[in-house]
Structure formats: C-alpha cells, structure tokens
Scaffold this motif. Structure first.
Motif, short mmCIF file in Angstrom:
data_model
loop_
_atom_site.label_atom_id
_atom_site.label_comp_id
_atom_site.label_asym_id
_atom_site.label_seq_id
_atom_site.Cartn_x
_atom_site.Cartn_y
_atom_site.Cartn_z
N SER A 1 0.86 -1.19 0.00
CA SER A 1 0.00 0.00 0.00
C SER A 1 0.89 1.24 0.00
N THR A 2 0.62 2.17 -0.89
CA THR A 2 1.45 3.39 -0.95
C THR A 2 1.26 4.23 0.32
N GLN B 1 -0.32 -2.35 -6.70
CA GLN B 1 -0.57 -2.33 -5.26
C GLN B 1 -1.29 -3.61 -4.86
N ARG C 1 -5.48 -0.05 0.83
CA ARG C 1 -6.61 0.12 1.75
C ARG C 1 -7.56 1.18 1.21
N GLY C 2 -8.86 0.90 1.36
CA GLY C 2 -9.87 1.86 0.93
C GLY C 2 -10.57 2.45 2.14
N GLN C 3 -11.62 3.19 1.88
CA GLN C 3 -12.41 3.75 2.97
C GLN C 3 -13.19 2.64 3.67
N LYS D 1 -18.21 4.53 -9.98
CA LYS D 1 -16.98 4.91 -9.28
C LYS D 1 -15.73 4.66 -10.12
C1 BTN Z 1 -11.84 4.22 -1.40
O1 BTN Z 1 -12.16 3.27 -0.70
O2 BTN Z 1 -12.61 4.69 -2.23
C2 BTN Z 1 -10.48 4.86 -1.23
C3 BTN Z 1 -9.46 4.20 -2.02
C4 BTN Z 1 -8.09 4.80 -1.81
C5 BTN Z 1 -7.06 3.88 -2.39
C6 BTN Z 1 -5.70 4.50 -2.46
S1 BTN Z 1 -4.68 3.68 -3.63
C7 BTN Z 1 -3.29 4.53 -3.05
C8 BTN Z 1 -3.42 4.67 -1.56
N1 BTN Z 1 -2.84 3.54 -0.85
C9 BTN Z 1 -3.74 2.82 -0.20
O3 BTN Z 1 -3.51 1.79 0.46
N2 BTN Z 1 -4.97 3.35 -0.38
C10 BTN Z 1 -4.91 4.56 -1.18
#
Ligand code: BTN
Length: 242
Positions: free
Chosen positions: A11-12, A36, A40-42, A107
């Motif tokens: 994950s960045t 990646q 991780r997302g929201q 999305k």
């Molecule tokens: C979402 O859930 O909509 C948010 C997504 C965000 C993803 C980005 S990808 C680069 C950065 N590194 C991560 O682990 N998550 C964010």
C-alpha cells in the motif's frame, strides 16, 4: 515535487507512513506504485491497484495548520483536482461525498486521507488516491468504471499521471490560502446527486429517500428528508447507493 516510484508495493499509504518513521520527507512528496497488492480503501475496504490499468499514489503534506472543523478542505481540494484532470478526458465526471470520483454515476476513483492531529489542528496528512484508468476486474467496488471507458482520447497512463501530479501539487499548495466557503462552492458545483431525489442508507442500515442540498461548514452532508427537514450526516453516518 519529490517523487518515489515503486514497482510493486502492498500500500502506498502504508509505505509512506513507514518511511515517515525513518526519515524526514519534504512537503508534497509523492509515492507512486505501478502495482498495489494490499491497498486500503475507505471503511476498512481493500483497494487493489492493477499494473498498467490504475493509478495508486500517496502524497505527504506537512506543516499544515488546518483547524479540525475545516478538515473537509483536504478532501474537497483533492476531489476537485482529480475531477478537473479526469474532465480533460471525459464528460460527466463528478465528485461524490465524501471522497469518490464518479463518471456517469459509477466509481472511477477513491481517496483515503489519514491525518495527524495536534490539539485542534491537522498538522500533516497522508493522502492516498486510487484511480481506475483502464478496465480491470474490481470486485471490491460495486458499480465500478474506468476513465478510458468514457473517453474518446487515447489515454497514456504516464501522461495522465504527470498532469495529475502537477494539478495535485498545485491544489495542495493553494489549499490553505483558499477559504472554506470558496472550496465548498466549487465542490458543490460538481457534487453528484445535488438537488435530486436519491435513496440513502443510514449507519443502522435503514433506507430513506432524500435530496442532497450541499455540504455544511464542517463537511457534513446535508440531506433534505421526505418531511422537508434538513439532516446533517458526518462520515460513515450515511451512504448513497449507486
Ligand atoms: C476508497 O475506498 O474509495 C479509497 C481508495 C483509496 C485507495 C488509495 S490507492 C493509493 C493509496 N494507498 C492505499 O492503500 N490506499 C490509497
């Protein structure tokens, strides 16, 4: 802007946060990964970044002095910057509260902001952005799309990334000078669902119909319910089903 380019990373955001524990980084440092594997997302969701199809990047913003009540400024600046760049390639690009990018109601990208707070202020932030540029399997997103699906132009990932980074760098540098009301005005002008009836879900899973009327002075989503009353929702308190 300082740029760290990685081939493959979990994950960045995590990489950037790890690095911050080890060395001093400059303001607006960008970390970009070709692939990646455990993004991780929201809301605790996962977010993959696929080689050659997506953009996964994180930005370190330091020496911030954003009052906590204005924290939504970061999400608004970033959403608008990404929207502006995507709009060079496609019509119907909108922002969805709190921090998604939609094209034709689907999305195409998401933002994950992780702030450091001291007292009543945000002092630094790791801003993660994941964008779908070309179509790939995205089981974690319902109603996903990719920019190229809506563009008549031949998109080159490297070129898109370059203009995106320039715009993000500019928007983040200007963010603190721009007032909350002026950012809110721009954000609302691009806000998905503004003024139309939609079905929402509360955090207790109950659905209701309402109309988005805007965002409040502290980033809450304002929804007018069927009784004509305005309700204010903070992050995670409501979701709009696409
Ligand atoms: C979402 O859930 O909509 C948010 C997504 C965000 C993803 C980005 S990808 C680069 C950065 N590194 C991560 O682990 N998550 C964010």
């Amino acid at each position: 802007m300082p740029l760290i380019y990685l081939d493959k990373i979990s994950s960045t955001n995590d990489y950037l946060k790890d690095l911050l524990g080890k060395e001093m980084l400059q303001d607006n440092t960008f970390v970009v990964a070709t692939e990646q594997t455990a993004g991780r997302g929201q809301m605790g969701n996962s977010w993959m970044g696929s080689k050659g199809s997506s953009i996964s990047l994180s930005i370190y913003k330091k020496q911030l002095k954003i009052p906590l009540k204005d924290q939504f400024k970061i999400a608004m600046s970033i959403s608008l910057a990404v929207r502006q760049v995507f709009a060079l390639f496609s019509e119907h690009v909108m922002v969805k509260w709190p921090n998604d990018i939609l094209i034709q109601g689907k999305k195409a990208g998401g933002i994950l902001i992780e702030n450091t707070i001291q007292g009543n202020e945000i002092t630094s932030s790791v801003i993660g952005i994941g964008l779908n540029v070309f179509k790939f399997s995205m089981p974690e997103i319902t109603k996903a799309t990719a920019l190229s699906e809506h563009s008549k132009l031949a998109i080159k990932l490297d070129y898109l990334l370059e203009i995106l980074m320039i715009q993000l760098d500019k928007s983040l540098t200007e963010m603190e000078q721009i007032s909350y009301p002026s950012l809110k005005f721009s954000y609302e002008s691009q806000l998905f669902g503004l003024g139309v009836v939609n079905t929402f879900k509360r955090s207790n899973q109950k659905s209701f119909q309402g109309i988005i009327r805007g965002v409040s002075s502290n980033g809450a989503l304002i929804i007018e319910n069927q009784e004509g009353l305005k309700e204010f929702f903070q992050f995670k308190e409501v979701s709009l089903k696409l």
